[in-house]
Design a protein around this motif. Structure first.
Motif, PDB file in Angstrom:
ATOM      1  N   LEU A   1      80.365  13.956  21.754  1.00  0.00           N
ATOM      2  CA  LEU A   1      81.407  13.097  22.327  1.00  0.00           C
ATOM      3  C   LEU A   1      82.482  12.673  21.813  1.00  0.00           C
ATOM      4  CD1 LEU A   1      81.514  11.280  24.554  1.00  0.00           C
ATOM      5  CD2 LEU A   1      80.264   9.653  23.605  1.00  0.00           C
ATOM      6  N   THR A   2      82.638  12.603  20.527  1.00  0.00           N
ATOM      7  CA  THR A   2      83.684  12.389  19.647  1.00  0.00           C
ATOM      8  C   THR A   2      84.946  13.558  19.882  1.00  0.00           C
ATOM      9  OG1 THR A   2      82.571  11.394  17.927  1.00  0.00           O
ATOM     10  CG2 THR A   2      84.571  11.851  17.178  1.00  0.00           C
ATOM     11  N   LEU A   3      84.277  14.834  19.989  1.00  0.00           N
ATOM     12  CA  LEU A   3      85.321  15.996  20.113  1.00  0.00           C
ATOM     13  C   LEU A   3      86.204  15.879  21.485  1.00  0.00           C
ATOM     14  CD1 LEU A   3      86.521  18.611  19.335  1.00  0.00           C
ATOM     15  CD2 LEU A   3      84.434  19.666  20.299  1.00  0.00           C
ATOM     16  N   PHE A   4      85.484  15.151  22.419  1.00  0.00           N
ATOM     17  CA  PHE A   4      85.895  15.118  23.784  1.00  0.00           C
ATOM     18  C   PHE A   4      86.727  13.843  23.590  1.00  0.00           C
ATOM     19  CE2 PHE A   4      82.014  17.506  25.033  1.00  0.00           C
ATOM     20  CZ  PHE A   4      82.841  18.616  25.701  1.00  0.00           C
ATOM     21  N   THR A   5      86.374  12.861  23.040  1.00  0.00           N
ATOM     22  CA  THR A   5      87.276  11.682  22.975  1.00  0.00           C
ATOM     23  C   THR A   5      88.799  12.067  22.308  1.00  0.00           C
ATOM     24  OG1 THR A   5      86.202  10.669  21.188  1.00  0.00           O
ATOM     25  CG2 THR A   5      85.669   9.931  23.374  1.00  0.00           C
ATOM     26  N   SER A   6      88.426  12.737  21.208  1.00  0.00           N
ATOM     27  CA  SER A   6      89.653  12.971  20.443  1.00  0.00           C
ATOM     28  C   SER A   6      90.544  14.150  20.981  1.00  0.00           C
ATOM     29  CB  SER A   6      89.444  13.485  18.818  1.00  0.00           C
ATOM     30  OG  SER A   6      88.592  14.688  18.983  1.00  0.00           O
ATOM     31  N   GLY A   7      89.913  15.043  21.995  1.00  0.00           N
ATOM     32  CA  GLY A   7      90.638  15.964  22.882  1.00  0.00           C
ATOM     33  C   GLY A   7      91.424  14.906  23.695  1.00  0.00           C
ATOM     34  N   GLY A   8      91.183  13.928  24.049  1.00  0.00           N
ATOM     35  CA  GLY A   8      91.867  13.003  24.727  1.00  0.00           C
ATOM     36  C   GLY A   8      93.354  12.538  23.997  1.00  0.00           C
ATOM     37  N   THR A   9      93.425  12.575  22.766  1.00  0.00           N
ATOM     38  CA  THR A   9      94.717  12.473  22.138  1.00  0.00           C
ATOM     39  C   THR A   9      95.288  13.915  21.979  1.00  0.00           C
ATOM     40  OG1 THR A   9      93.396  13.096  19.955  1.00  0.00           O
ATOM     41  CG2 THR A   9      93.461  10.434  20.743  1.00  0.00           C
TER      42      THR A   9
ATOM     43  N   GLY B   1      89.414   6.538  17.985  1.00  0.00           N
ATOM     44  CA  GLY B   1      88.961   5.830  16.692  1.00  0.00           C
ATOM     45  C   GLY B   1      87.729   5.231  16.618  1.00  0.00           C
ATOM     46  N   VAL B   2      87.325   4.294  17.610  1.00  0.00           N
ATOM     47  CA  VAL B   2      85.899   4.089  17.567  1.00  0.00           C
ATOM     48  C   VAL B   2      84.973   4.610  17.565  1.00  0.00           C
ATOM     49  CG1 VAL B   2      84.266   2.484  18.715  1.00  0.00           C
ATOM     50  CG2 VAL B   2      86.667   1.679  18.683  1.00  0.00           C
ATOM     51  N   MET B   3      85.223   5.847  18.261  1.00  0.00           N
ATOM     52  CA  MET B   3      84.041   7.098  18.489  1.00  0.00           C
ATOM     53  C   MET B   3      83.919   7.646  17.310  1.00  0.00           C
ATOM     54  SD  MET B   3      82.475   6.573  21.348  1.00  0.00           S
ATOM     55  CE  MET B   3      81.515   7.904  21.289  1.00  0.00           C
ATOM     56  N   LEU B   4      85.171   8.044  16.471  1.00  0.00           N
ATOM     57  CA  LEU B   4      85.191   8.743  15.265  1.00  0.00           C
ATOM     58  C   LEU B   4      84.409   8.074  14.127  1.00  0.00           C
ATOM     59  CD1 LEU B   4      88.791  10.324  15.331  1.00  0.00           C
ATOM     60  CD2 LEU B   4      86.461  11.688  15.296  1.00  0.00           C
ATOM     61  N   SER B   5      84.716   6.665  14.132  1.00  0.00           N
ATOM     62  CA  SER B   5      84.041   5.712  13.121  1.00  0.00           C
ATOM     63  C   SER B   5      82.377   5.735  13.408  1.00  0.00           C
ATOM     64  CB  SER B   5      84.517   4.413  13.599  1.00  0.00           C
ATOM     65  OG  SER B   5      86.018   4.263  13.270  1.00  0.00           O
TER      66      SER B   5
ATOM     67  N   LEU C   1      78.820  18.410  11.495  1.00  0.00           N
ATOM     68  CA  LEU C   1      79.776  18.030  10.422  1.00  0.00           C
ATOM     69  C   LEU C   1      81.239  18.817  10.832  1.00  0.00           C
ATOM     70  CD1 LEU C   1      78.234  17.964   6.874  1.00  0.00           C
ATOM     71  CD2 LEU C   1      79.686  15.971   8.001  1.00  0.00           C
ATOM     72  N   ARG C   2      81.053  20.092  11.223  1.00  0.00           N
ATOM     73  CA  ARG C   2      82.304  20.767  11.515  1.00  0.00           C
ATOM     74  C   ARG C   2      82.970  20.404  12.805  1.00  0.00           C
ATOM     75  NH1 ARG C   2      79.658  26.820  10.883  1.00  0.00           N
ATOM     76  NH2 ARG C   2      79.777  26.972   8.688  1.00  0.00           N
ATOM     77  N   VAL C   3      82.074  19.980  13.841  1.00  0.00           N
ATOM     78  CA  VAL C   3      82.948  19.238  14.883  1.00  0.00           C
ATOM     79  C   VAL C   3      83.373  18.050  14.704  1.00  0.00           C
ATOM     80  CG1 VAL C   3      81.982  18.390  17.136  1.00  0.00           C
ATOM     81  CG2 VAL C   3      81.146  20.314  16.551  1.00  0.00           C
ATOM     82  N   TYR C   4      82.599  17.129  13.834  1.00  0.00           N
ATOM     83  CA  TYR C   4      83.256  15.912  13.387  1.00  0.00           C
ATOM     84  C   TYR C   4      84.863  16.199  12.694  1.00  0.00           C
ATOM     85  CZ  TYR C   4      84.007  11.459  10.897  1.00  0.00           C
ATOM     86  OH  TYR C   4      84.613  10.333  10.768  1.00  0.00           O
ATOM     87  N   PHE C   5      84.877  16.986  11.620  1.00  0.00           N
ATOM     88  CA  PHE C   5      86.163  17.140  10.906  1.00  0.00           C
ATOM     89  C   PHE C   5      86.960  17.763  12.012  1.00  0.00           C
ATOM     90  CE2 PHE C   5      83.220  17.222   6.863  1.00  0.00           C
ATOM     91  CZ  PHE C   5      83.687  16.033   6.705  1.00  0.00           C
ATOM     92  N   PHE C   6      86.644  18.489  12.919  1.00  0.00           N
ATOM     93  CA  PHE C   6      87.607  19.236  13.810  1.00  0.00           C
ATOM     94  C   PHE C   6      88.316  17.872  14.632  1.00  0.00           C
ATOM     95  CE2 PHE C   6      88.851  20.917  17.928  1.00  0.00           C
ATOM     96  CZ  PHE C   6      89.723  22.079  17.562  1.00  0.00           C
TER      97      PHE C   6
ATOM     98  N   VAL D   1      92.026  16.789  14.972  1.00  0.00           N
ATOM     99  CA  VAL D   1      92.753  16.587  16.319  1.00  0.00           C
ATOM    100  C   VAL D   1      93.281  15.368  16.397  1.00  0.00           C
ATOM    101  CG1 VAL D   1      92.391  16.434  18.829  1.00  0.00           C
ATOM    102  CG2 VAL D   1      91.456  18.400  17.478  1.00  0.00           C
ATOM    103  N   PHE D   2      92.509  14.099  15.840  1.00  0.00           N
ATOM    104  CA  PHE D   2      92.972  12.849  16.299  1.00  0.00           C
ATOM    105  C   PHE D   2      94.059  12.430  15.360  1.00  0.00           C
ATOM    106  CE2 PHE D   2      92.712   8.458  14.855  1.00  0.00           C
ATOM    107  CZ  PHE D   2      92.611   7.601  16.013  1.00  0.00           C
ATOM    108  N   LEU D   3      94.141  13.031  14.017  1.00  0.00           N
ATOM    109  CA  LEU D   3      95.340  12.703  13.103  1.00  0.00           C
ATOM    110  C   LEU D   3      96.433  13.442  13.582  1.00  0.00           C
ATOM    111  CD1 LEU D   3      93.209  13.129   9.891  1.00  0.00           C
ATOM    112  CD2 LEU D   3      94.302  10.883  10.929  1.00  0.00           C
ATOM    113  N   ILE D   4      96.421  14.809  14.163  1.00  0.00           N
ATOM    114  CA  ILE D   4      97.465  15.547  14.735  1.00  0.00           C
ATOM    115  C   ILE D   4      98.198  14.585  15.991  1.00  0.00           C
ATOM    116  CG2 ILE D   4      98.370  17.333  15.963  1.00  0.00           C
ATOM    117  CD1 ILE D   4      96.310  19.021  13.991  1.00  0.00           C
ATOM    118  N   GLY D   5      97.344  14.121  16.727  1.00  0.00           N
ATOM    119  CA  GLY D   5      97.731  13.404  18.103  1.00  0.00           C
ATOM    120  C   GLY D   5      98.277  12.268  17.837  1.00  0.00           C
TER     121      GLY D   5
END
Length: 132
Positions: A19-27, A71-75, A107-112, A116-120
């Protein structure tokens, strides 16, 4: 080898990571991809993408909310990853391998997602400030 033998907390962590991957995909959609296309001189490509999928504009108009939610989802995902780090795996060898594989993939999905979040975030908030 069924998921029913894995610890439910570990499965929950994997689902939150996805789910975090999809929300950071929004960024990524909101900021990183458009900025990359424009910086490469592909503004016409971005214009055609926006004309084909005008809903993309919504992400840009609400980028602060998108970033806060991501950011909340990543946290939450990071907290669950940290909490699940020492959960025991089953003693059965095949299930233990599946358990460890699930942890590594999560962990791989989380770090990816964090990448993505940081680049966005850079493209949305820092790059425009540096350019102007």
């Amino acid at each position: 080898m069924s998921k029913k033998y894995l610890d439910p907390k570990l499965i929950k962590t994997k689902h939150i990571s996805l789910l975090t991957l999809f929300t950071s995909g929004g960024t990524l959609i909101c900021c990183a991809l458009p900025a990359l296309l424009v910086s490469l001189g592909a503004g016409a490509v971005m214009a055609s993408v926006v004309s084909s999928v005008p809903q993309i504009v919504w992400f840009s108009e609400h980028k602060l909310g998108v970033f806060i939610f991501a950011g909340v989802m990543l946290s939450i995902s990071g907290f669950l990853q940290w909490k699940a780090r020492s959960l025991p795996c089953p003693s059965d060898k095949a299930l233990a391998e599946l358990c460890n594989k699930t942890r590594v993939n999560s962990l791989r999905v989380y770090f990816f997602s964090v990448s993505v979040f940081l680049i966005g975030g850079f493209m949305a908030f820092v790059a425009p400030w540096l350019i102007s």
